[in-house]
Scaffold this motif. Sequence first.
Motif, mmCIF file in Angstrom:
data_model
loop_
_atom_site.group_PDB
_atom_site.id
_atom_site.type_symbol
_atom_site.label_atom_id
_atom_site.label_comp_id
_atom_site.label_asym_id
_atom_site.label_seq_id
_atom_site.Cartn_x
_atom_site.Cartn_y
_atom_site.Cartn_z
ATOM 1 N N GLN A 476 0.806 -1.265 0.040
ATOM 2 C CA GLN A 476 -0.015 -0.066 -0.203
ATOM 3 C C GLN A 476 0.852 1.296 -0.078
ATOM 4 O OE1 GLN A 476 -2.452 -0.518 3.411
ATOM 5 N NE2 GLN A 476 -3.748 -1.769 2.525
ATOM 6 N N PHE A 477 2.093 1.174 0.588
ATOM 7 C CA PHE A 477 2.897 2.226 0.677
ATOM 8 C C PHE A 477 3.940 2.486 -0.832
ATOM 9 C CE2 PHE A 477 1.736 0.960 4.715
ATOM 10 C CZ PHE A 477 1.355 2.390 5.331
ATOM 11 N N SER A 478 3.885 1.482 -1.504
ATOM 12 C CA SER A 478 4.714 1.435 -2.851
ATOM 13 C C SER A 478 4.273 2.621 -3.893
ATOM 14 C CB SER A 478 5.044 0.189 -3.301
ATOM 15 O OG SER A 478 3.618 -0.213 -3.980
ATOM 16 N N HIS A 479 5.288 3.200 -4.404
ATOM 17 C CA HIS A 479 4.902 4.321 -5.264
ATOM 18 C C HIS A 479 4.817 3.411 -6.896
ATOM 19 C CE1 HIS A 479 5.592 7.399 -2.514
ATOM 20 N NE2 HIS A 479 6.614 6.646 -2.174
ATOM 21 N N THR A 481 6.394 4.594 -9.493
ATOM 22 C CA THR A 481 7.738 4.648 -9.965
ATOM 23 C C THR A 481 8.715 3.606 -9.098
ATOM 24 O OG1 THR A 481 8.502 6.305 -8.670
ATOM 25 C CG2 THR A 481 7.579 6.924 -10.936
ATOM 26 N N THR A 482 9.817 3.173 -9.713
ATOM 27 C CA THR A 482 10.493 2.100 -9.007
ATOM 28 C C THR A 482 11.825 2.827 -8.868
ATOM 29 O OG1 THR A 482 11.127 1.282 -11.260
ATOM 30 C CG2 THR A 482 8.961 0.030 -9.990
ATOM 31 N N THR A 483 12.100 3.854 -8.613
ATOM 32 C CA THR A 483 13.526 4.531 -8.347
ATOM 33 C C THR A 483 13.996 4.279 -7.182
ATOM 34 O OG1 THR A 483 12.504 6.741 -7.643
ATOM 35 C CG2 THR A 483 12.968 6.424 -9.857
ATOM 36 N N HIS A 484 15.245 4.319 -6.778
ATOM 37 C CA HIS A 484 16.012 3.800 -5.690
ATOM 38 C C HIS A 484 15.337 4.933 -4.673
ATOM 39 C CE1 HIS A 484 18.706 2.215 -2.918
ATOM 40 N NE2 HIS A 484 19.248 3.350 -2.412
ATOM 41 N N VAL A 485 15.224 6.097 -4.814
ATOM 42 C CA VAL A 485 14.690 7.045 -3.759
ATOM 43 C C VAL A 485 13.480 6.604 -3.301
ATOM 44 C CG1 VAL A 485 14.134 9.235 -3.276
ATOM 45 C CG2 VAL A 485 16.269 8.795 -4.496
ATOM 46 N N ASP A 486 12.454 6.448 -4.274
ATOM 47 C CA ASP A 486 11.066 5.730 -3.893
ATOM 48 C C ASP A 486 11.195 4.808 -3.047
ATOM 49 O OD1 ASP A 486 9.998 8.017 -5.314
ATOM 50 O OD2 ASP A 486 9.727 6.968 -7.107
ATOM 51 N N GLN A 487 11.706 3.413 -3.464
ATOM 52 C CA GLN A 487 11.914 2.531 -2.607
ATOM 53 C C GLN A 487 12.235 2.817 -1.353
ATOM 54 O OE1 GLN A 487 14.389 -0.268 -4.826
ATOM 55 N NE2 GLN A 487 12.864 -0.612 -6.573
ATOM 56 N N ASP A 488 13.252 3.576 -0.830
ATOM 57 C CA ASP A 488 13.582 4.037 0.277
ATOM 58 C C ASP A 488 12.779 4.692 1.037
ATOM 59 O OD1 ASP A 488 16.095 2.887 -0.114
ATOM 60 O OD2 ASP A 488 17.233 4.658 -0.621
ATOM 61 N N SER A 489 12.117 5.578 0.240
ATOM 62 C CA SER A 489 11.067 6.219 0.949
ATOM 63 C C SER A 489 9.747 5.189 1.524
ATOM 64 C CB SER A 489 10.206 7.442 -0.037
ATOM 65 O OG SER A 489 9.180 7.986 0.634
ATOM 66 N N SER A 490 9.664 4.300 0.749
ATOM 67 C CA SER A 490 8.346 3.392 1.054
ATOM 68 C C SER A 490 8.878 2.517 2.177
ATOM 69 C CB SER A 490 8.330 2.564 -0.412
ATOM 70 O OG SER A 490 7.201 1.640 0.067
ATOM 71 N N GLN A 493 8.317 4.719 5.306
ATOM 72 C CA GLN A 493 6.834 4.804 5.561
ATOM 73 C C GLN A 493 6.141 3.665 6.035
ATOM 74 O OE1 GLN A 493 4.943 5.931 1.992
ATOM 75 N NE2 GLN A 493 6.067 7.814 1.951
ATOM 76 N N VAL A 494 6.613 2.455 5.675
ATOM 77 C CA VAL A 494 6.242 1.233 6.370
ATOM 78 C C VAL A 494 6.603 1.348 7.865
ATOM 79 C CG1 VAL A 494 6.257 -1.192 6.297
ATOM 80 C CG2 VAL A 494 6.007 0.007 4.266
ATOM 81 N N ALA A 495 8.007 1.491 8.063
ATOM 82 C CA ALA A 495 8.450 1.165 9.363
ATOM 83 C C ALA A 495 7.856 2.329 10.200
ATOM 84 C CB ALA A 495 9.894 1.439 9.404
ATOM 85 N N ASN A 496 7.782 3.723 9.631
ATOM 86 C CA ASN A 496 6.873 4.541 10.570
ATOM 87 C C ASN A 496 5.527 4.298 11.045
ATOM 88 O OD1 ASN A 496 9.230 6.349 10.824
ATOM 89 N ND2 ASN A 496 8.361 7.478 9.184
ATOM 90 N N GLN A 497 4.883 3.687 9.841
ATOM 91 C CA GLN A 497 3.356 3.148 10.156
ATOM 92 C C GLN A 497 3.290 2.154 11.048
ATOM 93 O OE1 GLN A 497 0.582 4.394 9.121
ATOM 94 N NE2 GLN A 497 -0.632 2.564 10.155
#
Length: 540
Positions: A476-479, A481-490, A493-497
């Motif tokens: 649900q938190f995946s973007h 796009t599959t860039t490295h920055v988006d993956q790290d952000s995802s 976000q999961v850990a914070n959730q």
Amino acid sequence: MAKLLRSFFFKSLFFFWYRFLFRQFKNLIRFYRTISNSFSGATQFKHPKFSTLFHRSDLNEHTLVFDVENALLKSSSLFPYFMLVAFEAGGLLRAMVLVFLYPFVCVVGREMGLKIMVMTCFLGIKASSFRVGRSVLPKFLLEDVGSEMFEMLKKGGKQVGVSRLPRVMVESFLREYLEIDLVVGGELKTFCGYYLGLMENIKTTHALDLLKEGKGCSDMIGIISLNNTPNHEFFSHCKEVLVVSEADKRSWQKLERERYPRPLIFHDGRLALRPTPMESIAIFMWLPYAIILSVLRIFLSLSLPFTISTPLLIMTGLRLTTSASTEQNVTRKNNLYVCNHRTLLDPLYISFSLQKNMTALTYSLSKMSEMLSPIKTVRLMRNRDEDANMMKHLLGQGDLVVCPEGTTCREPYLLRFSPLFSEMCDEIVPVAVDTHVSMFHGTTAGGLKCLDPFFFLMNPSPIYTVKLLQHVFPSQFSHTTTTHVDQDSSKFQVANQVQSQIGTALGFHCTKLTRKDKYLMLAGNEGTVSNHGRAARCNS
């Protein structure tokens, strides 16, 4: 001749006692004059009550000098703080000696009693490794601060705390947690890096020089207790001296945790209760039974299956409360359970709650704890790629439980969650864990970690609460796009959730503090960590 000798003997005895008593009387008069002269040096010595400060609006132009033990703390007893030093820094034997000496301390008077307790607690302690004043005492001192006095001190231009205790016992509490500008206390004498148990007198002149440095606020107002005369030489320099009565202190409220200038997140030490004389005696009386009870509980958990050991452990006083979300669904064969970290027994209690075996991932576990664990434990290698592969392999074999905080936290705070677990599977089961102990803490930063489970199980009736929360789906938190920055952000976000969800269930605050922050403060052995972002809330 006999009568002459008898007369000479009685006359000599009379003159001896006369001269002795006369000398003591002269010393008493000299002492009284010294006290009077010291207070006469004040430009305007008064004895108004502490309550008169509430109506003054010029306090920010003055320096408030207060007696720490008798005007800031609600309780004037110093024994609990020395007991903590003796037990945590000196060991069980030193603590027992202090308890045995306490009746004598009460008889010999305040000053001599203080010297006896200082000698008992500090003699032979290595000065460089003494961390009780920073890691243990602040919690108990903060819990005894009078709220009304603290609010009054905040109105002053500067605050100076004068303590009869060794400065190493109170400086961290006053300066780091209450933000007091200057702490005046006794200095302990050392020899070859070890404390001698002797305390030097307060250096008033040096303290006044330090006070004069910096901005203004030269006019000092002293706050003392009428029943306990403080350091006269220092308070004699005050323009006014106000008195706190015992009735005032009894009416004060304790300073609430939310009003601490700096939040108390980390603290160390084994004792979970305030060790008053009676509580200390109760601890020593309970200790032999506690050791037997702890061994019995460990034997039951190791030798019997869950269905039999669980009710027997409950009969020994262990309390386990389990609850699950109404939308909880654990039909999957292999589940990843992510929980906060309260003690080393977290995975074990989750296993007891679910009545099934699982594998626990650990960051740092002693060999003894691994040997005694009734469930499988696997150490993380602290290498991201190796740990990720190992977690995926273990998850393919069965249920897996991980504590992404990496270390325990006793207070109602959650440390930063490592995002590594968010990459392992497409469904995560958050588990909120909380504990309650009445006598001993089952965690330590500076002590022997192998004894952590023993100390927790030595409590008469420890309580564990396990809450299975609503599942989190990383997809649900995946973007898009599959860039490295988006993956790290995802991942973050999961850990914070998950962190936020567990914090909400327990009523805990989320922070960005890490394992290194904790050990740097409590044990001083994890290197330098930047202070930026400390105690910041998580992004949920």
